[in-house]
Scaffold this motif. Sequence first.
Motif, PDB file in Angstrom:
ATOM      1  N   ARG A 200       0.818  -1.221   0.000  1.00  0.00           N
ATOM      2  CA  ARG A 200       0.000   0.000   0.000  1.00  0.00           C
ATOM      3  C   ARG A 200       0.846   1.263   0.000  1.00  0.00           C
ATOM      4  O   ARG A 200       0.304   2.374  -0.007  1.00  0.00           O
ATOM      5  N   ARG A 201       2.156   1.118   0.035  1.00  0.00           N
ATOM      6  CA  ARG A 201       3.017   2.288  -0.033  1.00  0.00           C
ATOM      7  C   ARG A 201       2.930   2.895  -1.430  1.00  0.00           C
ATOM      8  O   ARG A 201       2.756   2.175  -2.429  1.00  0.00           O
ATOM      9  N   HIS A 202       3.112   4.209  -1.509  1.00  0.00           N
ATOM     10  CA  HIS A 202       2.928   4.893  -2.789  1.00  0.00           C
ATOM     11  C   HIS A 202       3.942   4.472  -3.844  1.00  0.00           C
ATOM     12  O   HIS A 202       3.678   4.580  -5.040  1.00  0.00           O
ATOM     13  N   ASN A 203       5.113   3.988  -3.403  1.00  0.00           N
ATOM     14  CA  ASN A 203       6.160   3.642  -4.360  1.00  0.00           C
ATOM     15  C   ASN A 203       6.439   2.137  -4.433  1.00  0.00           C
ATOM     16  O   ASN A 203       7.517   1.721  -4.854  1.00  0.00           O
ATOM     17  N   VAL A 204       5.460   1.338  -4.022  1.00  0.00           N
ATOM     18  CA  VAL A 204       5.614  -0.121  -4.099  1.00  0.00           C
ATOM     19  C   VAL A 204       4.444  -0.698  -4.898  1.00  0.00           C
ATOM     20  O   VAL A 204       3.283  -0.408  -4.622  1.00  0.00           O
ATOM     21  N   ARG A 205       4.763  -1.495  -5.898  1.00  0.00           N
ATOM     22  CA  ARG A 205       3.766  -2.203  -6.695  1.00  0.00           C
ATOM     23  C   ARG A 205       4.058  -3.691  -6.539  1.00  0.00           C
ATOM     24  O   ARG A 205       5.102  -4.174  -6.966  1.00  0.00           O
ATOM     25  N   LEU A 206       3.136  -4.412  -5.914  1.00  0.00           N
ATOM     26  CA  LEU A 206       3.348  -5.828  -5.624  1.00  0.00           C
ATOM     27  C   LEU A 206       2.278  -6.671  -6.309  1.00  0.00           C
ATOM     28  O   LEU A 206       1.081  -6.436  -6.133  1.00  0.00           O
ATOM     29  N   ARG A 207       2.725  -7.625  -7.105  1.00  0.00           N
ATOM     30  CA  ARG A 207       1.800  -8.511  -7.812  1.00  0.00           C
ATOM     31  C   ARG A 207       2.263  -9.959  -7.660  1.00  0.00           C
ATOM     32  O   ARG A 207       3.450 -10.231  -7.490  1.00  0.00           O
ATOM     33  N   VAL A 208       1.300 -10.866  -7.745  1.00  0.00           N
ATOM     34  CA  VAL A 208       1.577 -12.289  -7.554  1.00  0.00           C
ATOM     35  C   VAL A 208       1.297 -13.049  -8.849  1.00  0.00           C
ATOM     36  O   VAL A 208       0.265 -12.831  -9.498  1.00  0.00           O
ATOM     37  N   LEU A 209       2.215 -13.925  -9.199  1.00  0.00           N
ATOM     38  CA  LEU A 209       2.035 -14.829 -10.334  1.00  0.00           C
ATOM     39  C   LEU A 209       1.429 -16.120  -9.782  1.00  0.00           C
ATOM     40  O   LEU A 209       2.127 -16.899  -9.121  1.00  0.00           O
ATOM     41  N   PRO A 210       0.138 -16.362  -9.999  1.00  0.00           N
ATOM     42  CA  PRO A 210      -0.481 -17.568  -9.428  1.00  0.00           C
ATOM     43  C   PRO A 210       0.046 -18.841 -10.077  1.00  0.00           C
ATOM     44  O   PRO A 210       0.435 -18.841 -11.251  1.00  0.00           O
ATOM     45  N   LEU A 211       0.049 -19.906  -9.304  1.00  0.00           N
ATOM     46  CA  LEU A 211       0.543 -21.183  -9.817  1.00  0.00           C
ATOM     47  C   LEU A 211      -0.249 -21.620 -11.041  1.00  0.00           C
ATOM     48  O   LEU A 211       0.295 -22.219 -11.973  1.00  0.00           O
ATOM     49  N   ALA A 212      -1.547 -21.305 -11.051  1.00  0.00           N
ATOM     50  CA  ALA A 212      -2.407 -21.731 -12.155  1.00  0.00           C
ATOM     51  C   ALA A 212      -2.113 -20.990 -13.456  1.00  0.00           C
ATOM     52  O   ALA A 212      -2.584 -21.405 -14.526  1.00  0.00           O
ATOM     53  N   ALA A 213      -1.341 -19.915 -13.389  1.00  0.00           N
ATOM     54  CA  ALA A 213      -1.056 -19.122 -14.592  1.00  0.00           C
ATOM     55  C   ALA A 213      -0.119 -19.839 -15.553  1.00  0.00           C
ATOM     56  O   ALA A 213      -0.032 -19.480 -16.729  1.00  0.00           O
ATOM     57  N   GLY A 214       0.598 -20.829 -15.065  1.00  0.00           N
ATOM     58  CA  GLY A 214       1.549 -21.528 -15.922  1.00  0.00           C
ATOM     59  C   GLY A 214       2.868 -20.780 -16.043  1.00  0.00           C
ATOM     60  O   GLY A 214       3.143 -19.834 -15.300  1.00  0.00           O
ATOM     61  N   LEU A 215       3.671 -21.186 -17.023  1.00  0.00           N
ATOM     62  CA  LEU A 215       4.996 -20.599 -17.199  1.00  0.00           C
ATOM     63  C   LEU A 215       4.935 -19.279 -17.964  1.00  0.00           C
ATOM     64  O   LEU A 215       4.157 -19.123 -18.895  1.00  0.00           O
ATOM     65  N   HIS A 216       5.786 -18.363 -17.550  1.00  0.00           N
ATOM     66  CA  HIS A 216       5.951 -17.123 -18.308  1.00  0.00           C
ATOM     67  C   HIS A 216       7.100 -17.307 -19.298  1.00  0.00           C
ATOM     68  O   HIS A 216       7.887 -18.254 -19.187  1.00  0.00           O
ATOM     69  N   ARG A 217       7.220 -16.389 -20.249  1.00  0.00           N
ATOM     70  CA  ARG A 217       8.324 -16.467 -21.204  1.00  0.00           C
ATOM     71  C   ARG A 217       9.656 -16.294 -20.488  1.00  0.00           C
ATOM     72  O   ARG A 217       9.788 -15.501 -19.551  1.00  0.00           O
TER      73      ARG A 217
END
Length: 294
Positions: A200-217
């Motif tokens: 929630r800090r103004h300079n932090v962006r946190l996102r989660v890659l869910p296991l169900a999403a599979g592999l990224h490039r």
Amino acid sequence: MEETGSTVPRRQLGRYLRDLREHAHVTVVAAARELEWSAPRIWRYETGQVPIHPNDAEAMCRLYGASAETIRTMRKLARETKARGWWHSYGEAIKEWFKLYIGLESSATRIRTYEPNVVPGLLQTLDYARSIVAMDQPQMSEADREAKVEVRVRRQGLLARVVPPAPLLEVMLNEAVLRRPPRNRVTMARQLDHLVSASRRHNVRLRVLPLAAGLHRWAVAGGFTMLDFPQENVREPEPTTIYMDGPCGAIYLDKPHEIEVYEDAWRSLSELALDEDGSRELITAIAKEMHGAE
């Protein structure tokens, strides 16, 4: 105000010296022979691992046939590389290759990091950091462990810095990071609570890659950090730098084609990851599971 300026000038100087050498068609081995230095010394200078004395910079320039104006510029830049940041006072608690990273991190305006296994150092709680250090280096003395943890905590002050402005931190976490406690679930539950708060800090962006999403490039690359530097009001902008480390050393990449590969990996992660609100909801849900098991 913390010192922030030694590493970027050092890397810039190293890059200039490497370009001069390559333009003169002089190999590292040949340069080392002519200067009566070791080849690793040339490499450390060119990669910004260590500061360069102005006289050494001039000797390299003269060998490569540089102009008088170039030599003056290189000497000036070499003097700037002598400044030392706070991290140098920790001696053996920080490996030399990681001191380079801390210097770059302190100079960055944007830090992007993908972690498949652990919470990144800038967002770790004290207990989580202690657990990681103790698990990785059980033979280390308590005093040395605490020194390592102190370095990690001091780095986190970067996110609250006022002058120069704190960087933007963008973090992609594999869901596995959230479900894999280092030692006990209590430590992990509190770490997850901290992630929700930090997100929630103004300079932090946190996102989660869910296991169900599979592999990224480019998933074969594992975890990595991308550092972006000021582009305005600087004569020679520092290129984006990709950093990866392990127990025995680190890799720094900054060539255009290398940057593009990791930009592609980051785009893929961005396409697959939950948005910030969805990520907070998932972290909160897993934290409740962990707290319920206390």
